[in-house]
Design a protein around this motif. Structure first.
Motif, short mmCIF file in Angstrom:
data_model
loop_
_atom_site.label_atom_id
_atom_site.label_comp_id
_atom_site.label_asym_id
_atom_site.label_seq_id
_atom_site.Cartn_x
_atom_site.Cartn_y
_atom_site.Cartn_z
N SER A 41 11.26 -9.04 -7.54
CA SER A 41 11.14 -7.58 -7.63
C SER A 41 10.51 -6.96 -6.38
CB SER A 41 10.32 -7.20 -8.86
OG SER A 41 8.99 -7.65 -8.73
N PHE A 53 22.38 7.99 -10.50
CA PHE A 53 21.91 6.61 -10.67
C PHE A 53 21.30 6.47 -12.06
CE2 PHE A 53 18.40 3.49 -10.15
CZ PHE A 53 19.17 2.36 -9.93
N LYS A 54 21.75 5.49 -12.82
CA LYS A 54 21.31 5.33 -14.22
C LYS A 54 20.25 4.25 -14.39
CE LYS A 54 24.61 7.94 -16.06
NZ LYS A 54 24.37 9.25 -16.53
N GLY A 55 20.03 3.38 -13.41
CA GLY A 55 19.09 2.27 -13.56
C GLY A 55 17.68 2.64 -13.18
N SER A 56 16.85 1.63 -13.09
CA SER A 56 15.45 1.80 -12.72
C SER A 56 15.32 1.75 -11.20
CB SER A 56 14.62 0.69 -13.35
OG SER A 56 13.31 0.72 -12.86
N SER A 59 13.94 -1.62 -9.98
CA SER A 59 14.70 -2.84 -10.25
C SER A 59 15.59 -3.17 -9.05
CB SER A 59 15.57 -2.66 -11.50
OG SER A 59 16.44 -3.76 -11.65
N THR A 61 17.90 -5.52 -8.86
CA THR A 61 19.29 -5.74 -9.25
C THR A 61 20.02 -4.43 -9.54
OG1 THR A 61 18.57 -6.15 -11.54
CG2 THR A 61 18.91 -8.06 -10.13
N ASP A 62 19.33 -3.47 -10.16
CA ASP A 62 19.96 -2.17 -10.43
C ASP A 62 20.29 -1.43 -9.13
OD1 ASP A 62 19.74 -2.68 -13.12
OD2 ASP A 62 18.04 -1.30 -13.44
N LEU A 63 19.33 -1.41 -8.21
CA LEU A 63 19.55 -0.72 -6.94
C LEU A 63 20.62 -1.42 -6.11
CD1 LEU A 63 15.86 0.14 -6.02
CD2 LEU A 63 17.65 1.76 -6.67
N LYS A 64 20.63 -2.74 -6.15
CA LYS A 64 21.64 -3.49 -5.40
C LYS A 64 23.03 -3.23 -5.96
CE LYS A 64 22.50 -8.05 -3.52
NZ LYS A 64 22.04 -9.43 -3.42
N ALA A 65 23.13 -3.17 -7.29
CA ALA A 65 24.42 -2.88 -7.92
C ALA A 65 24.90 -1.47 -7.59
CB ALA A 65 24.30 -3.05 -9.43
N ALA A 66 23.97 -0.56 -7.35
CA ALA A 66 24.34 0.81 -7.01
C ALA A 66 24.68 0.97 -5.53
CB ALA A 66 23.21 1.77 -7.38
#
Length: 127
Positions: A41, A53-56, A59, A61-66
């Motif tokens: 993290s 953006f819907k994630g944290s 996070s 992994t969330d930012l990387k996916a975005a």
């Protein structure tokens, strides 16, 4: 050729086992040792978070996916430790295999020509 294929398949499976060992056993222990730190993290965000953006935002992994540009130094530490463990285990395996293989007797050294000549002279003198 088949030996190579088997080696690649087993190597891939072994890599998965090593990844699990690192992520599921060693890194949580290291995190606990350093006060509950989760290395995956830790990152530095280099760009803006996209609209919608819907994630944290904390996070990785969330930012990387975005698609947010980030410097994931914690993930790099995890991968580096994974590599070191894999390299050490492969070293131990190669060392064990080398110990199990029969040792060949050293080839006799070639006798220099002058020594051979001297031996022939000695044998002639004995006769």
């Amino acid at each position: 050729m088949i030996d190579l294929a088997v080696g690649v398949i087993i190597g891939g499976a072994f890599g998965t086992i090593t990844t699990s060992l690192t992520q599921d056993i060693i890194m949580p222990f290291v995190g606990w040792l350093f006060g509950g730190v989760d290395f995956s993290s830790h990152f530095v965000r280099l760009g803006a978070v996209p609209d919608g953006f819907k994630g944290s935002v904390t996070s990785y992994t969330d930012l990387k996916a975005a698609g947010v540009p980030m410097l994931g130094w914690g993930q790099f530490i995890t991968v580096a430790i994974n590599f070191l463990i894999l390299a050490f285990v492969i070293f131990l395996i190669v060392r064990a295999v080398n110990r199990m293989l029969p040792k060949e007797a050293p080839a006799p050294a070639a006798t220099p020509e002058d020594i051979t000549l001297l031996r022939e002279i000695r044998d002639s003198l004995r006769k």
